[in-house]
Scaffold this motif. Structure first.
Motif, PDB file in Angstrom:
ATOM      1  N   MET A  82      -3.461   3.582   4.494  1.00 33.22           N
ATOM      2  CA  MET A  82      -2.756   2.517   5.221  1.00 33.22           C
ATOM      3  C   MET A  82      -3.641   1.944   6.325  1.00 33.22           C
ATOM      4  O   MET A  82      -3.712   0.728   6.500  1.00 33.22           O
ATOM      5  CB  MET A  82      -1.442   3.069   5.802  1.00 33.22           C
TER       6      MET A  82
ATOM      7  N   LYS B  77      -4.685  -1.826   7.190  1.00 34.28           N
ATOM      8  CA  LYS B  77      -4.150  -2.408   8.425  1.00 34.28           C
ATOM      9  C   LYS B  77      -5.246  -3.210   9.138  1.00 34.28           C
ATOM     10  O   LYS B  77      -5.002  -4.272   9.701  1.00 34.28           O
ATOM     11  CB  LYS B  77      -3.635  -1.299   9.356  1.00 34.28           C
TER      12      LYS B  77
ATOM     13  N   PRO C  28       4.702   4.801   2.961  1.00 28.90           N
ATOM     14  CA  PRO C  28       4.091   6.126   3.165  1.00 28.90           C
ATOM     15  C   PRO C  28       4.572   7.111   2.101  1.00 28.90           C
ATOM     16  O   PRO C  28       5.779   7.214   1.850  1.00 28.90           O
ATOM     17  CB  PRO C  28       4.583   6.534   4.565  1.00 28.90           C
TER      18      PRO C  28
ATOM     19  N   GLU D  89       2.591   3.612   9.334  1.00 28.51           N
ATOM     20  CA  GLU D  89       3.405   2.449   8.932  1.00 28.51           C
ATOM     21  C   GLU D  89       4.128   1.798  10.106  1.00 28.51           C
ATOM     22  O   GLU D  89       4.695   0.720   9.953  1.00 28.51           O
ATOM     23  CB  GLU D  89       4.407   2.888   7.839  1.00 28.51           C
TER      24      GLU D  89
ATOM     25  N   PRO E  55       1.764  -3.334  10.495  1.00 24.97           N
ATOM     26  CA  PRO E  55       2.159  -3.815   9.163  1.00 24.97           C
ATOM     27  C   PRO E  55       3.295  -4.830   9.259  1.00 24.97           C
ATOM     28  O   PRO E  55       4.024  -4.888  10.255  1.00 24.97           O
ATOM     29  CB  PRO E  55       2.626  -2.541   8.460  1.00 24.97           C
TER      30      PRO E  55
ATOM     31  N   ARG F 157       7.783  -1.906   6.303  1.00 22.50           N
ATOM     32  CA  ARG F 157       7.599  -0.541   5.785  1.00 22.50           C
ATOM     33  C   ARG F 157       8.752  -0.233   4.838  1.00 22.50           C
ATOM     34  O   ARG F 157       9.866  -0.741   5.017  1.00 22.50           O
ATOM     35  CB  ARG F 157       7.543   0.475   6.920  1.00 22.50           C
TER      36      ARG F 157
ATOM     37  N   VAL G 117       0.859  -1.194   0.000  1.00 27.38           N
ATOM     38  CA  VAL G 117       0.000   0.000   0.000  1.00 27.38           C
ATOM     39  C   VAL G 117       0.889   1.236   0.000  1.00 27.38           C
ATOM     40  O   VAL G 117       1.673   1.453   0.930  1.00 27.38           O
ATOM     41  CB  VAL G 117      -0.932   0.032   1.234  1.00 27.38           C
TER      42      VAL G 117
ATOM     43  N   CYS H  97       3.752  -1.305   3.972  1.00 27.76           N
ATOM     44  CA  CYS H  97       3.326   0.097   3.838  1.00 27.76           C
ATOM     45  C   CYS H  97       4.442   0.961   3.251  1.00 27.76           C
ATOM     46  O   CYS H  97       5.595   0.882   3.691  1.00 27.76           O
ATOM     47  CB  CYS H  97       2.937   0.649   5.211  1.00 27.76           C
TER      48      CYS H  97
END
Lengths: 81, 302
Positions: B61, B65, B79, B87, B110, B113, B54, B77
């Protein structure tokens, strides 16, 4: 303002009660808004209003308004007024 | 305390098996991400056992989640903007018809990340600046939190000192600050800035002007000043942890936008009771009381 008035004002704000709903006999079971976050708020409010910092054990042990008064009186803060 | 979410490199992300991976990407950086990643775009829900990548902001996110546990897929994730710290956090903020709903569960963490700082170029400059306000609000509200212990406050004081050296503009350094600030607040709480933001966001109806990060940036200075003027805690903490109070206030004032504050101020009085009930408000470092609405309604913050 007396200490009793200060305490009732504080608890009215924390529990979002109207004055007629408050009494010094209230217990945690009587007040829907006396949840775990209110326990935190009571500790913060007591520190700001009376200058005493509850220990975590003291804060979580409070189940009646009278418990707050007893704790503070034990620390030399009088509610005899 | 939740375990830390591992950081993957972009190369690790590119090595994921195409057939086992799906991609969900926010529209603003879709072209950029698709040009780099050879991953099929998600159509429906990911299958159990798949990895879902994502790439987007905190809301996107958080949405995934929540679903990863029951869906049986792993979430990675990416970001595209800092600020939410989604994240690294077990907390999700969900939009419901009744407003914001906050949930916390270790199952929401998650799987990994990935920081891809070049995606910041897809974010408007004003949004990147507001996101600095989101990071600042996480850090300072955690610092003031009644649930924070001194060890955590010491960590936040170090973070704050580093943040003060960074200009309030798009920079990859803010991803690290954001992750650390969000991890800190997940160990204690946030406060009134978030209480107001969560109560009013859905009423302001302009996500660009009044998204979550924008409200954090706008409210940082008024709430910081409120906390400073209504209890000794702020002054005591900045002194004890030797953080530069005047520099922090300078940042908060720099992020304040009086024009954008006015529509927020107009809603504050009407919705103060809702704000008081918000769980974030109730863990503010300074007790927020019924009469305090007047402070925000009548004070000039410029």
């Amino acid at each position: 303002m007396t200490n009793r008035e200060k305490l009732s004002d504080l608890l009215l704000d924390i529990f979002l009660l109207e004055p007629e709903e408050f009494s010094f006999d209230l217990t945690r079971e009587d007040v829907e808004t006396w949840d775990s976050l209110a326990v935190v708020s009571v500790a913060v409010g007591v520190k700001e209003t009376f200058g005493y910092h509850f220990t975590p054990e003291e804060a979580t042990g409070v189940v009646r308004v009278q418990d707050i008064i007893d704790l503070l009186e034990n620390k030399g803060i009088s509610f005899a007024d | 305390m939740p375990t830390e979410v591992p950081v993957w490199s972009l190369d690790q992300l590119k090595r994921l098996r195409r057939e086992d991976t799906r991609l969900c990407v926010t529209p603003s950086c879709r072209d950029r991400v698709l040009a780099e990643l050879n991953i099929p775009v998600l159509d429906g829900l990911p299958a159990a056992g798949q990895t879902l990548v994502v790439a987007g902001g905190g809301a996107l996110m958080d949405q995934w989640k929540v679903k990863q546990g029951s869906g049986g897929f792993e979430l990675v994730c990416v970001p595209t903007i800092y600020g939410s710290g989604a994240e690294v956090s077990p907390i999700v903020v969900l939009n419901t018809p009744r407003g914001k709903q906050i949930e916390m569960d270790d199952r929401y963490m998650p799987h990994a990340r990935v920081y891809w700082p070049e995606l910041l170029a897809t974010v408007p400059m004003s949004q990147a600046r507001d996101a600095c306000g989101d990071v600042w609000s996480h850090a300072l509200e955690a610092f003031m939190s009644p649930l924070a212990e001194d060890g955590l406050r010491g960590e936040i004081a170090v973070l704050v000192s580093e943040m003060l050296d960074q200009p309030l503009q798009a920079d990859s350094a803010w991803f690290d600050f954001s992750a650390r600030a969000c991890t800190a607040q997940s160990r204690c709480s946030v406060g009134l800035i978030h209480g107001i933001a969560h109560s009013l966001e859905h009423l302001l109806n302009d996500s660009r002007q009044f998204g979550h990060a924008a409200l954090c940036a706008i409210l940082l200075w008024p709430v910081l000043r409120f906390n400073r003027e209504h209890a000794e805690k702020w002054t005591e903490l900045v002194s004890r942890f030797e953080v530069d109070e005047s520099a922090i206030e300078g940042c908060a004032r720099a992020l304040f936008d009086p024009e954008r504050f006015e529509p927020v101020r107009r809603l504050l009085g009407e919705h103060w009771k809702t704000i008081l009930r918000d769980p974030c408000t109730r863990t503010n470092g300074v007790l927020v009381r019924r009469g305090h609405a007047d402070y925000f309604l009548n004070t000039s913050f410029t």
